[in-house]
Scaffold this motif. Structure first.
Motif, PDB file in Angstrom:
ATOM      1  N   ASP A 164       0.828  -1.208   0.000  1.00  0.00           N
ATOM      2  CA  ASP A 164       0.000   0.000   0.000  1.00  0.00           C
ATOM      3  C   ASP A 164       0.863   1.259   0.000  1.00  0.00           C
ATOM      4  OD1 ASP A 164      -2.652   1.315   0.290  1.00  0.00           O
ATOM      5  OD2 ASP A 164      -1.812   1.934   2.225  1.00  0.00           O
ATOM      6  N   GLU A 181      -7.398  -0.745  -8.576  1.00  0.00           N
ATOM      7  CA  GLU A 181      -8.077   0.531  -8.363  1.00  0.00           C
ATOM      8  C   GLU A 181      -8.553   1.152  -9.678  1.00  0.00           C
ATOM      9  OE1 GLU A 181      -8.886   1.266  -5.374  1.00  0.00           O
ATOM     10  OE2 GLU A 181      -7.589  -0.277  -4.522  1.00  0.00           O
ATOM     11  N   ARG A 191     -14.453   0.050  -9.190  1.00  0.00           N
ATOM     12  CA  ARG A 191     -13.790   0.934  -8.230  1.00  0.00           C
ATOM     13  C   ARG A 191     -13.966   2.399  -8.639  1.00  0.00           C
ATOM     14  NH1 ARG A 191     -12.901   0.305  -3.491  1.00  0.00           N
ATOM     15  NH2 ARG A 191     -10.922   1.365  -3.470  1.00  0.00           N
ATOM     16  N   ARG A 192     -13.865   2.677  -9.922  1.00  0.00           N
ATOM     17  CA  ARG A 192     -14.013   4.051 -10.394  1.00  0.00           C
ATOM     18  C   ARG A 192     -15.417   4.572 -10.110  1.00  0.00           C
ATOM     19  NH1 ARG A 192     -11.612   4.039 -16.366  1.00  0.00           N
ATOM     20  NH2 ARG A 192     -12.944   5.876 -16.424  1.00  0.00           N
ATOM     21  N   ALA A 227      -5.080   6.349 -10.139  1.00  0.00           N
ATOM     22  CA  ALA A 227      -6.175   5.676  -9.437  1.00  0.00           C
ATOM     23  C   ALA A 227      -5.852   5.549  -7.948  1.00  0.00           C
ATOM     24  CB  ALA A 227      -6.430   4.300 -10.048  1.00  0.00           C
ATOM     25  N   VAL A 228      -4.610   5.232  -7.634  1.00  0.00           N
ATOM     26  CA  VAL A 228      -4.190   5.152  -6.224  1.00  0.00           C
ATOM     27  C   VAL A 228      -4.242   6.541  -5.593  1.00  0.00           C
ATOM     28  CG1 VAL A 228      -2.250   4.641  -4.690  1.00  0.00           C
ATOM     29  CG2 VAL A 228      -2.831   3.054  -6.530  1.00  0.00           C
ATOM     30  N   LEU A 253      -7.809   7.192  -4.744  1.00  0.00           N
ATOM     31  CA  LEU A 253      -8.173   6.442  -3.539  1.00  0.00           C
ATOM     32  C   LEU A 253      -7.705   7.185  -2.295  1.00  0.00           C
ATOM     33  CD1 LEU A 253      -9.059   3.866  -1.961  1.00  0.00           C
ATOM     34  CD2 LEU A 253      -6.763   2.981  -2.409  1.00  0.00           C
TER      35      LEU A 253
END
Length: 189
Positions: free
Chosen positions: A71, A92, A97-98, A146-147, A150
């Protein structure tokens, strides 16, 4: 990140994976022996059972430490050379997830009395644009972005969306950085 740091992280992930597997196997043997001992040597059943649980706890600790390292590494672009980190980031980028991210953004913007710093500001337009792009199936999202998305939506200490101690400009900058990670699927094909 330096190449040596990536190598060290790869070695540490492998070491934690081995530790996790070894502890799980040993815990299984101890617990299996505890079951067998109930019939053969009942006095050993409880110590073997307790030992199996303790070793199982060590396996869970190794699993947690490996997940935490992956992570943390997902925030470093150079770490995507490590397959486990790249796969973590790719999860992600899925449409599921989006869509979850887009829903979170809209819920934050619509929630009365929200702790979000973007409610009623220019940043809310940026966030709404991000939500629309997240739901657009014609767009592909870079795993690193994407991370970053998040973390923007979930980290109360490092996210400028929730932490008033961070400069207000950093929210707009972070959202624009994420939005820059979109490319058209037609162009990528």
């Amino acid at each position: 990140m330096y190449a040596r740091t990536v190598e060290d992280a790869t070695a540490r992930l492998l070491e934690l994976r081995h530790e996790e597997i070894q502890d799980l196997v040993l815990a299984g043997v101890a617990l299996g022996s505890a079951v067998a001992a109930t019939q053969l040597l009942p006095a050993l059943a409880l110590p073997l059972f307790i030992g199996g649980l303790a070793i199982g706890g060590l396996a869970v600790r190794a699993l947690w430490r490996r997940w935490d390292l992956v992570d943390r590494l997902a925030g470093e672009h150079d770490a995507y050379a490590i397959s486990e980190v790249h796969e973590y980031a790719l999860r992600e980028t899925t449409m599921e997830r989006r869509r979850t991210f887009a829903t979170l953004i809209r819920n934050i913007l619509e929630e009365p009395g929200s702790t979000c710093r973007a409610t009623g500001t220019d940043e809310s337009d940026e966030l709404e644009g991000l939500a629309a792009e997240l739901e657009d199936e014609e767009l592909e999202l870079n795993p690193a972005c994407a991370v970053a998305c998040l973390r923007l939506l979930s980290d109360p200490t490092e996210s400028p969306l929730f932490n008033p101690a961070l400069p207000r400009d950093s929210l707009r900058s972070r959202v624009r950085q994420i939005r820059a990670g979109f490319t058209s699927r037609r162009l990528a094909a």
